[in-house]
Design an enzyme around this catalytic site. Structure first.
Site, short mmCIF file in Angstrom:
data_model
loop_
_atom_site.label_atom_id
_atom_site.label_comp_id
_atom_site.label_asym_id
_atom_site.label_seq_id
_atom_site.Cartn_x
_atom_site.Cartn_y
_atom_site.Cartn_z
CB THR A 49 -62.99 5.51 -0.38
OG1 THR A 49 -64.22 5.63 -1.08
CG2 THR A 49 -62.16 6.56 -0.91
CE LYS B 111 -70.07 -4.48 4.22
NZ LYS B 111 -70.94 -3.43 4.32
CB VAL C 235 -57.57 13.23 16.18
CG1 VAL C 235 -57.83 14.71 16.43
CG2 VAL C 235 -58.15 12.38 17.08
CG ASP D 95 -66.04 13.38 12.44
OD1 ASP D 95 -65.54 12.18 12.21
OD2 ASP D 95 -65.07 14.44 12.32
CE LYS E 215 -62.14 13.58 12.97
NZ LYS E 215 -62.37 14.53 11.81
#
Length: 269
Positions: A13, A45, A132, A201, A205
Site C-alpha cells: 500500500t 515478491k 514518527v 507501535d 516511536k
C-alpha cells in the site's frame, strides 16, 4: 535540473502510494525545487501479480541486488518492514553510497543511530521523518529548531490506528471488535493489529523521540506499555461523564534527572 533515480524496496500500500505521489507531484518538484525524480526499479515478491498502480517505465525485480547494485540509482526507499532483511538492505544501500529513506520505526527504534552513523561515514543521507507522526515534521523540529532547548516532556497520541478505533467506539457506539474490523477493512489496521492496539507501535516511536529530544537510547523492555483491547463502551461512558476521553497516550519525561517513558491507555481531556 538535478535528476535522481529511485529504487523502491516493496510494493504494498505504501509503495504504491509513493509511486503515485512521485508522478502526481513531478511538475511541482521541478518548478519549486529544480529536481526531477524517476522511479527506475521496484522490488516485489511476485512480478506476475496484477497491480492497480501504473508501472509504465518502471522495472520490477524479485532480486534486491538488482536495485542496490544499480549504479544509476541514487535513492533507495525501504518499504519492506520488519528488522532483519530491511536492516541488511539499508546497510548494503548505504555502503553502496546511496541515500536511503525509510519509515521502518521498528528497526529505527533499535538501530537508528548505527544506521545514521553508517550513512555519515559513507557521505550519504539516511532519512526517516515518516517513522514518527507521519507527515508532521516532529523529528526535523527536534533536531533543527529545538536542539538548543531543554525539553522536559513529550506527550501525545502517536498511533493513528488505536485513535481511529477509540473514536469510532465513542462516536458511533461500536464495540472494540466492530471498530477494529472497520479499521482493517479501510486499511488503517493490519491483519495482525498487535503492535497498534497493544501500545507497541507507540513505544517504538517513543524510543525514536526520546533519542532526539533527550539524547537517550531506550530499550523497549524499559517502557511501560498497555493497550486498548479491554476498553468497553461502559468505560467510555464512565469517563465521558467526568469530562474525559480514553486515548492511547505516549509520554516521555525527563525531570530532575529522572526519566520515565510510557505507552499506555490513559485519560485525556
Amino acid at each position: 535540473m538535478k535528476k535522481f533515480q529511485i529504487g523502491i524496496l516493496g510494493l504494498g500500500t505504501v509503495g504504491t502510494g509513493v509511486i503515485e505521489i512521485l508522478r502526481e507531484q513531478s511538475e511541482n518538484f521541478k518548478k519549486r525545487f529544480g529536481v526531477s525524480f524517476q522511479t527506475k526499479k521496484v522490488l516485489v515478491k511476485n512480478i506476475n501479480k496484477k497491480r492497480s498502480v501504473d508501472l509504465q517505465g518502471i522495472e520490477l525485480t524479485e532480486k534486491i541486488e538488482d536495485i542496490i547494485g544499480d549504479p544509476d540509482i541514487d535513492i533507495v526507499i525501504e518499504l519492506i518492514g520488519g528488522k532483519t532483511i530491511a536492516k541488511k538492505a539499508i546497510i548494503a544501500s548505504l555502503e553502496a553510497k546511496k541515500n536511503v529513506i525509510s519509515a521502518n520505526k521498528d528497526l529505527i527504534a533499535d538501530d537508528g543511530r548505527q544506521l545514521a552513523d553508517l550513512a555519515e561515514k559513507n557521505n550519504v543521507g539516511f532519512y526517516y521523518e515518516a517513522a514518527v507522526a507521519g507527515a508532521i515534521p516532529i523529528l526535523r523540529a527536534l533536531e533543527n529548531s529545538l536542539d538548543s532547548d531543554r525539553i522536559e516532556s513529550i506527550n501525545g497520541i502517536i498511533n493513528g490506528t488505536s485513535n481511529f478505533i477509540l473514536s469510532k467506539m465513542r462516536q458511533q457506539k461500536m464495540s472494540y471488535r466492530q471498530a477494529l474490523s472497520l479499521a482493517q477493512e479501510l486499511g488503517f489496521a493490519e491483519a495482525d493489529p498487535t503492535n497498534d492496539v497493544d501500545g507497541i507501535d507507540a513505544a517504538y516511536k517513543l524510543q525514536i523521540l526520546a533519542d532526539f529530544a533527550f539524547g537517550k537510547q531506550i530499550e523497549q523492555k524499559d517502557i511501560q506499555m498497555s493497550g486498548i483491547r479491554t476498553v468497553t463502551q461502559q468505560d467510555l461512558n464512565d469517563v465521558s461523564e467526568l469530562g474525559y476521553e480514553i486515548k492511547l497516550l505516549a509520554n516521555a519525561s525527563l525531570i530532575d534527572g529522572r526519566f520515565t517513558i510510557l505507552s499506555r491507555t490513559d485519560l485525556s481531556t
